[in-house]
Design a protein around this motif. Structure first.
Motif, mmCIF file in Angstrom:
data_model
loop_
_atom_site.group_PDB
_atom_site.id
_atom_site.type_symbol
_atom_site.label_atom_id
_atom_site.label_comp_id
_atom_site.label_asym_id
_atom_site.label_seq_id
_atom_site.Cartn_x
_atom_site.Cartn_y
_atom_site.Cartn_z
ATOM 1 N N LEU A 67 156.595 61.684 16.011
ATOM 2 C CA LEU A 67 156.745 60.297 15.559
ATOM 3 C C LEU A 67 155.418 59.549 15.485
ATOM 4 O O LEU A 67 155.278 58.610 14.710
ATOM 5 C CB LEU A 67 157.693 59.542 16.510
ATOM 6 C CG LEU A 67 159.149 60.009 16.464
ATOM 7 C CD1 LEU A 67 159.927 59.474 17.648
ATOM 8 C CD2 LEU A 67 159.806 59.547 15.160
ATOM 9 N N ALA A 103 164.439 60.296 20.079
ATOM 10 C CA ALA A 103 164.228 60.911 18.760
ATOM 11 C C ALA A 103 163.937 59.890 17.669
ATOM 12 O O ALA A 103 163.529 60.258 16.572
ATOM 13 C CB ALA A 103 165.443 61.745 18.384
ATOM 14 N N THR A 104 164.158 58.609 17.923
ATOM 15 C CA THR A 104 163.891 57.591 16.902
ATOM 16 C C THR A 104 162.643 56.798 17.288
ATOM 17 O O THR A 104 162.294 56.725 18.473
ATOM 18 C CB THR A 104 165.066 56.605 16.793
ATOM 19 O OG1 THR A 104 165.177 55.913 18.053
ATOM 20 C CG2 THR A 104 166.368 57.321 16.487
ATOM 21 N N PRO A 105 161.993 56.152 16.308
ATOM 22 C CA PRO A 105 160.832 55.321 16.664
ATOM 23 C C PRO A 105 161.180 54.267 17.714
ATOM 24 O O PRO A 105 160.422 54.065 18.669
ATOM 25 C CB PRO A 105 160.435 54.679 15.327
ATOM 26 C CG PRO A 105 160.898 55.667 14.292
ATOM 27 C CD PRO A 105 162.173 56.260 14.845
ATOM 28 N N ALA A 106 162.342 53.623 17.575
ATOM 29 C CA ALA A 106 162.700 52.579 18.534
ATOM 30 C C ALA A 106 162.897 53.161 19.930
ATOM 31 O O ALA A 106 162.478 52.566 20.938
ATOM 32 C CB ALA A 106 163.975 51.855 18.078
ATOM 33 N N GLY A 107 163.541 54.328 19.997
ATOM 34 C CA GLY A 107 163.759 54.959 21.304
ATOM 35 C C GLY A 107 162.450 55.335 21.964
ATOM 36 O O GLY A 107 162.242 55.117 23.162
ATOM 37 N N CYS A 162 157.872 49.655 14.648
ATOM 38 C CA CYS A 162 159.141 48.926 14.770
ATOM 39 C C CYS A 162 159.178 47.671 13.908
ATOM 40 O O CYS A 162 158.308 46.800 14.024
ATOM 41 C CB CYS A 162 159.373 48.508 16.228
ATOM 42 S SG CYS A 162 159.739 49.883 17.307
ATOM 43 N N ASP A 166 164.523 47.096 14.755
ATOM 44 C CA ASP A 166 164.297 48.035 15.862
ATOM 45 C C ASP A 166 164.218 47.342 17.223
ATOM 46 O O ASP A 166 164.159 48.018 18.256
ATOM 47 C CB ASP A 166 162.981 48.804 15.639
ATOM 48 C CG ASP A 166 163.046 49.706 14.417
ATOM 49 O OD1 ASP A 166 164.050 50.431 14.284
ATOM 50 O OD2 ASP A 166 162.113 49.659 13.600
#
Ligand code: HEM
Length: 196
Positions: A67, A103-107, A162, A166
């Protein structure tokens, strides 16, 4: 804009203020910033922090290249182990720790906020520990290295990754990361340390 003053930063700080307070008021960590701190309490706090720190760092390290290649994430758990060894203490075991999905940018940003923010706040703890326990006390973990540089790099990444949509999922991931610390601290605490 100074690092940590963007809309995302304000959102994360406000959303996680209760979770931060649950840690800085926790029976195992609160003594770190009191004049009653002794070496045994310092060692217990470090030992309890080890497991969630190790687990969350490993998860972030595993997710970050996909990421945010080039971020230059640095782990602090080796410094934590060195401080524990210097104090003659064992790290806590990390089985049973639940960390947020990254796995996500926000996470990723939410979890990294907790790690980089605790590096940032740790500098104040290191100064206090040395003042109360003496300048020779091992404080590699809390004192960190290049704290301001890491904090600026984190916000450059976070604000770039984000958008407004996000903010809420990043805050949820940060709260889950804080909760991993709180739950493990509770497991490490003596029954007499806990409320109720
Ligand atoms: C006794 C325990 C703790 C104390 C006294 C403490 C204190 C502080 C202080 C003073 C700051 C602000 C630093 C500044 O503005 O210069 C801070 C920030 C922060 N700390 Fe802690 N901290 C503690 C434990 C933790 C732990 C265990 C974590 C995470 C695992 C953590 C996560 C954070 C985060 C994410 C921030 C950044 C807040 C922001 O957005 O500005 N802290 N802490």
């Amino acid at each position: 804009m100074r690092p940590g003053e963007s809309p995302l930063a304000r959102h994360l700080r406000a959303a996680t203020a209760p979770a931060h307070e649950a840690l800085d008021h926790h029976a195992l960590l609160a003594p770190l910033v009191t004049d009653a701190l002794d070496e045994a309490a310092y060692g217990r706090a470090l030992a309890a922090l080890h497991a969630p720190q190790a687990r969350l760092e490993a998860e972030v390290a595993g997710a970050i290249d996909a990421l945010a290649p080039g971020y230059g994430f640095t782990r602090r758990v080796a410094d934590l182990r060195a401080d524990l060894a210097a104090l003659g203490r064992e790290p806590s075991d990390d089985s049973g720790i639940r960390t947020p999905g990254l796995a996500t940018p926000a996470g990723l940003v939410g979890a990294l906020y907790v790690l980089e923010g605790s590096r940032f706040g740790g500098a104040m703890i290191a100064r206090h520990v040395r003042r109360v326990l003496g300048e020779d006390t091992p404080v590699r973990f809390f004192a960190g290295d290049g704290v301001g540089r890491h904090w600026r790099a984190f916000w450059d990444l976070a604000d770039g990754l984000c958008g407004p949509a996000d903010h809420a999922p990043a805050a949820a991931a940060a709260e889950a990361a804080f909760e991993a610390f709180r739950a493990h601290l509770d497991r490490c605490a003596e029954p007499a340390d806990l409320p109720g």
